[in-house]
Scaffold this motif. Structure first.
Motif, PDB file in Angstrom:
ATOM      1  N   VAL A  37       0.836  -1.207   0.000  1.00 55.68           N
ATOM      2  CA  VAL A  37       0.000   0.000   0.000  1.00 55.68           C
ATOM      3  C   VAL A  37       0.870   1.257   0.000  1.00 55.68           C
ATOM      4  O   VAL A  37       0.626   2.206  -0.753  1.00 55.68           O
ATOM      5  CB  VAL A  37      -0.951   0.001   1.211  1.00 55.68           C
ATOM      6  N   ASP A  38       1.903   1.259   0.832  1.00 52.23           N
ATOM      7  CA  ASP A  38       2.804   2.419   0.879  1.00 52.23           C
ATOM      8  C   ASP A  38       3.453   2.656  -0.483  1.00 52.23           C
ATOM      9  O   ASP A  38       3.577   3.808  -0.936  1.00 52.23           O
ATOM     10  CB  ASP A  38       3.882   2.211   1.935  1.00 52.23           C
ATOM     11  N   PHE A  41       1.181   4.416  -3.092  1.00 56.11           N
ATOM     12  CA  PHE A  41       1.134   5.874  -2.988  1.00 56.11           C
ATOM     13  C   PHE A  41       2.409   6.494  -3.552  1.00 56.11           C
ATOM     14  O   PHE A  41       2.355   7.532  -4.230  1.00 56.11           O
ATOM     15  CB  PHE A  41       0.922   6.290  -1.532  1.00 56.11           C
ATOM     16  N   ASN A  46      -3.688   6.179  -7.077  1.00 56.80           N
ATOM     17  CA  ASN A  46      -4.643   6.839  -6.183  1.00 56.80           C
ATOM     18  C   ASN A  46      -5.958   6.089  -6.053  1.00 56.80           C
ATOM     19  O   ASN A  46      -6.855   6.529  -5.338  1.00 56.80           O
ATOM     20  CB  ASN A  46      -4.921   8.276  -6.658  1.00 56.80           C
ATOM     21  N   LEU A  63      -7.562  -2.352   5.031  1.00 60.45           N
ATOM     22  CA  LEU A  63      -7.418  -1.058   4.372  1.00 60.45           C
ATOM     23  C   LEU A  63      -7.840   0.085   5.284  1.00 60.45           C
ATOM     24  O   LEU A  63      -7.208   1.143   5.310  1.00 60.45           O
ATOM     25  CB  LEU A  63      -8.248  -1.036   3.086  1.00 60.45           C
ATOM     26  N   THR A  66      -4.917   0.602   7.571  1.00 54.93           N
ATOM     27  CA  THR A  66      -3.701   1.026   6.890  1.00 54.93           C
ATOM     28  C   THR A  66      -3.813   2.441   6.319  1.00 54.93           C
ATOM     29  O   THR A  66      -2.820   3.176   6.269  1.00 54.93           O
ATOM     30  CB  THR A  66      -3.362   0.030   5.761  1.00 54.93           C
ATOM     31  N   LEU A  67      -5.006   2.816   5.893  1.00 54.63           N
ATOM     32  CA  LEU A  67      -5.210   4.132   5.296  1.00 54.63           C
ATOM     33  C   LEU A  67      -5.547   5.207   6.322  1.00 54.63           C
ATOM     34  O   LEU A  67      -5.647   6.389   5.973  1.00 54.63           O
ATOM     35  CB  LEU A  67      -6.334   4.065   4.252  1.00 54.63           C
ATOM     36  N   ARG A  70      -3.727   8.630   6.420  1.00 60.43           N
ATOM     37  CA  ARG A  70      -3.590   9.400   5.180  1.00 60.43           C
ATOM     38  C   ARG A  70      -4.801  10.310   4.974  1.00 60.43           C
ATOM     39  O   ARG A  70      -5.924   9.944   5.314  1.00 60.43           O
ATOM     40  CB  ARG A  70      -3.439   8.456   3.982  1.00 60.43           C
ATOM     41  N   ARG A  72      -8.010  11.809   3.544  1.00 65.09           N
ATOM     42  CA  ARG A  72      -9.049  11.091   2.812  1.00 65.09           C
ATOM     43  C   ARG A  72      -9.100  11.501   1.349  1.00 65.09           C
ATOM     44  O   ARG A  72      -9.488  10.695   0.475  1.00 65.09           O
ATOM     45  CB  ARG A  72     -10.413  11.319   3.478  1.00 65.09           C
ATOM     46  N   TYR A  75      -6.744   9.616  -1.839  1.00 64.22           N
ATOM     47  CA  TYR A  75      -7.006   8.359  -2.536  1.00 64.22           C
ATOM     48  C   TYR A  75      -8.486   8.233  -2.856  1.00 64.22           C
ATOM     49  O   TYR A  75      -9.346   8.891  -2.249  1.00 64.22           O
ATOM     50  CB  TYR A  75      -6.555   7.157  -1.710  1.00 64.22           C
ATOM     51  N   LEU A  77     -11.469   5.473  -3.133  1.00 68.11           N
ATOM     52  CA  LEU A  77     -11.742   4.167  -2.546  1.00 68.11           C
ATOM     53  C   LEU A  77     -13.010   3.558  -3.143  1.00 68.11           C
ATOM     54  O   LEU A  77     -14.062   4.197  -3.183  1.00 68.11           O
ATOM     55  CB  LEU A  77     -11.900   4.319  -1.034  1.00 68.11           C
ATOM     56  N   THR A 110     -14.292   5.193   7.208  1.00 68.55           N
ATOM     57  CA  THR A 110     -14.529   6.399   6.423  1.00 68.55           C
ATOM     58  C   THR A 110     -16.001   6.777   6.463  1.00 68.55           C
ATOM     59  O   THR A 110     -16.867   5.929   6.749  1.00 68.55           O
ATOM     60  CB  THR A 110     -14.087   6.186   4.962  1.00 68.55           C
TER      61      THR A 110
END
Length: 330
Positions: A37-38, A41, A46, A63, A66-67, A70, A72, A75, A77, A110
């Motif tokens: 994932v890192d 980016f 994206n 996810l 992990t996200l 960052r 919002r 990226y 989603l 989210t």
């Protein structure tokens, strides 16, 4: 990394996107998954695609965790619903849309999902019920845009004809040099109606990387050799298919790219394809795949590759059924 507009939406997605089927939460170790994932980016990817059914929520949970650190808006989603989440929870009824959407939002950590997709068509639920529920989710701000995966041309026409339904902006079919069925009807229909393709398995689950060779056991660290990830790749691991793929390797060499990059560039040659979803178990795999964005390959090389693929007997590249899914559209 180059970006393309997703259908009639205002989303600009990376040409290579990160998938999570059979990898995140179930297929690879957590540390390695975080590293993938890192790296995504770092590479300018994206767009991240997942589904509630991947690991019965495990991929979404991974996810979400992990996200979390960052922004919002850094990226895009996407997730999906339809597959069985329990003995009784599955499908696209109004109740399931409401229940599964809220569950996905919690796991993903989210307030909204950029692209919410019907993972398959549900023949047991009236289409207007599904679209009314999805439209309500958009109006409530829980979802920005709607899409679908593996719907037949008639499914798509029926959805487009529904009055008052929120617009569909994406289609997610299987599409690769070894599987070109969407070209006949789905792609033209979608292109005429502001719907882009986000294609899955553009590398035929790794077969089009060329790492599997005729008469040679699969590498120990490959998807085909994995207890979980290897279950779906079997029908593509035939001598005829593997020999054809090795013949394509010479074309990639002539183009000066890896076979994986050649195969991804072939998919991206189609203007209606907004993004090709790749699954990676190592950061270096993702870096190689991402380099396919923006490649310019001689169309004659693509034509020769198409001819090689067309010579493989159709039954040799058949898609295996997925338990709990309607696969007729494939």
């Amino acid at each position: 990394m180059r970006y393309r507009q997703l259908g009639s939406s205002d989303l600009n997605v990376s040409e290579i996107s990160l998938g999570s089927w059979m990898t995140f939460g179930v297929g690879i170790e957590r540390d390695r998954a975080v590293a993938v994932v890192d790296r995504a980016f770092d590479l300018g990817i994206n767009f991240i695609d997942t589904a509630n059914v991947y690991g019965r929520g495990a991929a979404e949970t991974f996810l979400g965790e992990t996200l979390a650190g960052r922004p919002r808006d850094s990226y895009i989603l996407a997730t999906k619903l339809f597959g069985p989440m329990s003995d009784t929870d599955r499908g696209l009824s109004r109740a399931q849309v409401e229940k599964q959407l809220d569950a996905s939002l919690r796991r993903l950590g989210t307030d909204y999902i950029d692209l919410y997709q019907c993972h398959r068509y549900d023949p047991d639920v009236p289409l207007d019920e599904t679209m009314e529920a999805l439209t309500a989710a958009v109006q409530a701000g829980k979802v920005r845009y709607l899409g679908f995966s593996e719907w037949s041309p008639q499914n798509i026409r029926d959805a487009l004809a529904l009055p008052g339904a929120d617009k569909l902006v994406s289609s997610q079919p299987q599409y690769s040099l070894l599987w070109r069925r969407p070209e006949k009807e789905v792609i033209p229909l979608c292109a005429a109606n502001g719907i882009s393709q986000i294609v899955w398995s553009p590398l035929a689950q790794g077969v089009l990387t060329g790492k599997y060779r005729p008469g040679v056991p699969a590498p120990a660290d490959s998807r085909a050799a994995h207890d979980t990830m290897g279950k779906m790749i079997g029908p593509k691991m035939t001598e005829a298919t593997l020999e054809a793929v090795q013949a394509m390797r010479a074309l990639a060499d002539e183009a000066g790219v890896s076979l994986a990059q050649f195969a991804l560039a072939w998919v991206l040659r189609e203007p209606n394809v907004a993004s090709a979803i790749v699954g990676a178990s190592r950061p270096e795999q993702l870096a190689e795949n991402a380099a396919a964005s923006g490649l310019e390959i001689d169309p004659q090389l693509f034509a020769r590759a198409e001819a090689i693929a067309a010579a493989i007997p159709r039954e040799k590249v058949a898609v295996p059924s997925v338990p709990g899914f309607n696969t007729a559209a494939r």
